[in-house]
Design a protein around this motif. Structure first.
Motif, PDB file in Angstrom:
ATOM      1  N   MET A 192       0.816  -1.190   0.000  1.00  0.00           N
ATOM      2  CA  MET A 192       0.000   0.000   0.000  1.00  0.00           C
ATOM      3  C   MET A 192       0.863   1.257   0.000  1.00  0.00           C
ATOM      4  O   MET A 192       0.492   2.262  -0.588  1.00  0.00           O
ATOM      5  N   THR A 193       2.026   1.182   0.670  1.00  0.00           N
ATOM      6  CA  THR A 193       2.925   2.321   0.717  1.00  0.00           C
ATOM      7  C   THR A 193       3.442   2.666  -0.673  1.00  0.00           C
ATOM      8  O   THR A 193       3.518   3.839  -1.037  1.00  0.00           O
ATOM      9  N   LYS A 194       3.785   1.657  -1.444  1.00  0.00           N
ATOM     10  CA  LYS A 194       4.279   1.887  -2.806  1.00  0.00           C
ATOM     11  C   LYS A 194       3.193   2.515  -3.682  1.00  0.00           C
ATOM     12  O   LYS A 194       3.487   3.356  -4.526  1.00  0.00           O
ATOM     13  N   LEU A 195       1.955   2.109  -3.466  1.00  0.00           N
ATOM     14  CA  LEU A 195       0.850   2.675  -4.226  1.00  0.00           C
ATOM     15  C   LEU A 195       0.631   4.146  -3.869  1.00  0.00           C
ATOM     16  O   LEU A 195       0.387   4.981  -4.748  1.00  0.00           O
ATOM     17  N   LYS A 196       0.745   4.482  -2.600  1.00  0.00           N
ATOM     18  CA  LYS A 196       0.645   5.884  -2.186  1.00  0.00           C
ATOM     19  C   LYS A 196       1.792   6.693  -2.763  1.00  0.00           C
ATOM     20  O   LYS A 196       1.599   7.838  -3.190  1.00  0.00           O
ATOM     21  N   TYR A 197       2.975   6.113  -2.784  1.00  0.00           N
ATOM     22  CA  TYR A 197       4.144   6.777  -3.344  1.00  0.00           C
ATOM     23  C   TYR A 197       3.934   7.055  -4.837  1.00  0.00           C
ATOM     24  O   TYR A 197       4.215   8.153  -5.317  1.00  0.00           O
ATOM     25  N   ALA A 198       3.413   6.068  -5.550  1.00  0.00           N
ATOM     26  CA  ALA A 198       3.132   6.242  -6.974  1.00  0.00           C
ATOM     27  C   ALA A 198       2.052   7.305  -7.195  1.00  0.00           C
ATOM     28  O   ALA A 198       2.123   8.096  -8.145  1.00  0.00           O
ATOM     29  N   GLY A 199       1.053   7.330  -6.323  1.00  0.00           N
ATOM     30  CA  GLY A 199       0.008   8.345  -6.428  1.00  0.00           C
ATOM     31  C   GLY A 199       0.544   9.752  -6.201  1.00  0.00           C
ATOM     32  O   GLY A 199       0.151  10.694  -6.893  1.00  0.00           O
ATOM     33  N   LEU A 200       1.452   9.901  -5.243  1.00  0.00           N
ATOM     34  CA  LEU A 200       2.056  11.213  -5.009  1.00  0.00           C
ATOM     35  C   LEU A 200       2.947  11.625  -6.181  1.00  0.00           C
ATOM     36  O   LEU A 200       2.991  12.797  -6.558  1.00  0.00           O
ATOM     37  N   CYS A 201       3.636  10.665  -6.787  1.00  0.00           N
ATOM     38  CA  CYS A 201       4.438  10.963  -7.982  1.00  0.00           C
ATOM     39  C   CYS A 201       3.547  11.395  -9.138  1.00  0.00           C
ATOM     40  O   CYS A 201       3.865  12.331  -9.871  1.00  0.00           O
ATOM     41  N   ALA A 202       2.409  10.730  -9.297  1.00  0.00           N
ATOM     42  CA  ALA A 202       1.463  11.107 -10.356  1.00  0.00           C
ATOM     43  C   ALA A 202       0.883  12.499 -10.097  1.00  0.00           C
ATOM     44  O   ALA A 202       0.709  13.295 -11.026  1.00  0.00           O
ATOM     45  N   ALA A 203       0.599  12.802  -8.836  1.00  0.00           N
ATOM     46  CA  ALA A 203       0.096  14.140  -8.498  1.00  0.00           C
ATOM     47  C   ALA A 203       1.148  15.205  -8.774  1.00  0.00           C
ATOM     48  O   ALA A 203       0.834  16.292  -9.277  1.00  0.00           O
ATOM     49  N   GLY A 204       2.400  14.905  -8.482  1.00  0.00           N
ATOM     50  CA  GLY A 204       3.476  15.848  -8.770  1.00  0.00           C
ATOM     51  C   GLY A 204       3.670  16.054 -10.259  1.00  0.00           C
ATOM     52  O   GLY A 204       3.891  17.184 -10.733  1.00  0.00           O
ATOM     53  N   LEU A 205       3.580  14.981 -11.025  1.00  0.00           N
ATOM     54  CA  LEU A 205       3.701  15.094 -12.478  1.00  0.00           C
ATOM     55  C   LEU A 205       2.540  15.889 -13.056  1.00  0.00           C
ATOM     56  O   LEU A 205       2.718  16.721 -13.950  1.00  0.00           O
ATOM     57  N   GLY A 206       1.345  15.671 -12.515  1.00  0.00           N
ATOM     58  CA  GLY A 206       0.184  16.451 -12.943  1.00  0.00           C
ATOM     59  C   GLY A 206       0.332  17.925 -12.594  1.00  0.00           C
ATOM     60  O   GLY A 206      -0.103  18.800 -13.350  1.00  0.00           O
ATOM     61  N   THR A 207       0.968  18.208 -11.468  1.00  0.00           N
ATOM     62  CA  THR A 207       1.211  19.595 -11.083  1.00  0.00           C
ATOM     63  C   THR A 207       2.153  20.269 -12.073  1.00  0.00           C
ATOM     64  O   THR A 207       1.935  21.422 -12.459  1.00  0.00           O
ATOM     65  N   ASP A 208       3.198  19.555 -12.492  1.00  0.00           N
ATOM     66  CA  ASP A 208       4.119  20.103 -13.498  1.00  0.00           C
ATOM     67  C   ASP A 208       3.398  20.411 -14.806  1.00  0.00           C
ATOM     68  O   ASP A 208       3.556  21.487 -15.386  1.00  0.00           O
ATOM     69  N   LEU A 209       2.622  19.454 -15.281  1.00  0.00           N
ATOM     70  CA  LEU A 209       1.923  19.652 -16.551  1.00  0.00           C
ATOM     71  C   LEU A 209       0.844  20.723 -16.441  1.00  0.00           C
ATOM     72  O   LEU A 209       0.577  21.448 -17.394  1.00  0.00           O
ATOM     73  N   ALA A 210       0.233  20.835 -15.261  1.00  0.00           N
ATOM     74  CA  ALA A 210      -0.778  21.878 -15.059  1.00  0.00           C
ATOM     75  C   ALA A 210      -0.162  23.266 -15.103  1.00  0.00           C
ATOM     76  O   ALA A 210      -0.814  24.219 -15.549  1.00  0.00           O
ATOM     77  N   CYS A 211       1.082  23.395 -14.663  1.00  0.00           N
ATOM     78  CA  CYS A 211       1.758  24.704 -14.736  1.00  0.00           C
ATOM     79  C   CYS A 211       1.846  25.184 -16.184  1.00  0.00           C
ATOM     80  O   CYS A 211       1.535  26.336 -16.486  1.00  0.00           O
ATOM     81  N   ALA A 212       2.290  24.300 -17.067  1.00  0.00           N
ATOM     82  CA  ALA A 212       2.406  24.670 -18.480  1.00  0.00           C
ATOM     83  C   ALA A 212       1.031  24.940 -19.086  1.00  0.00           C
ATOM     84  O   ALA A 212       0.847  25.905 -19.834  1.00  0.00           O
TER      85      ALA A 212
END
Length: 161
Positions: free
Chosen positions: A1-21
């Motif tokens: 479950m920890t790895k899944l949360k980690y992947a979700g936070l990485c996806a949220a961070g990547l979405g934040t980068d793309l949302a900036c552009a």
């Protein structure tokens, strides 16, 4: 479950980068429609909006990294690689890809726009990721928490009775 949360936070961070552009481009387009800006003015608006959005995203990335460090007790190096490194590499690869596709599939003046669009989008995503990384490091110096200590390995040299 920890790895899944980690992947979700990485996806949220990547979405934040793309949302900036995306938000920077959207804001530029809205201002261009209202005020009929020239190209240099719209480029200036896009740059200023992009820098402001990337500085704001630094706070979001810092929050994501603090969650990874405090709650999940995992080092955040893979977050950095996934969120900042991957878009930089893929954006850098988009430039030669635009050149190759412009020479092969998208030949002629009527299809030059495809190659130029891919070239510009690759540059924008790469620069956005770089700016978000710099702003995250600046914010992290003030508001970041320490990396968790690596787990201790049992000492195998001791003789057990």
């Amino acid at each position: 479950m920890t790895k899944l949360k980690y992947a979700g936070l990485c996806a949220a961070g990547l979405g934040t980068d793309l949302a900036c552009a995306a938000v920077s481009l959207l804001l530029t387009e809205i201002l261009n429609n209202f005020f009929s800006l020239e190209f240099r003015d719209s480029l200036l608006v896009f740059t200023i909006a992009g820098v402001i959005m990337c500085i704001g995203s630094g706070f979001a990335h810092n929050a994501f990294r603090n969650i990874v460090r405090e709650k999940l007790q995992i080092r955040s190096i893979w977050y950095t690689v996934a969120v900042f490194g991957a878009p930089m590499i893929l954006g850098g690869l988009g430039v030669p890809l635009a050149w190759v596709l412009g020479q092969t599939i998208w030949t002629g003046w009527d299809k030059l726009g495809y190659a130029m669009s891919l070239f510009v989008y690759s540059i924008v995503i790469c620069l956005t990721s770089i700016l978000c990384y710099i702003s995250t490091k600046c914010v992290e110096a003030r508001f970041g928490c320490d990396e968790p200590a690596p787990p201790e390995k049992p000492d195998e040299t001791k003789d057990e009775i």
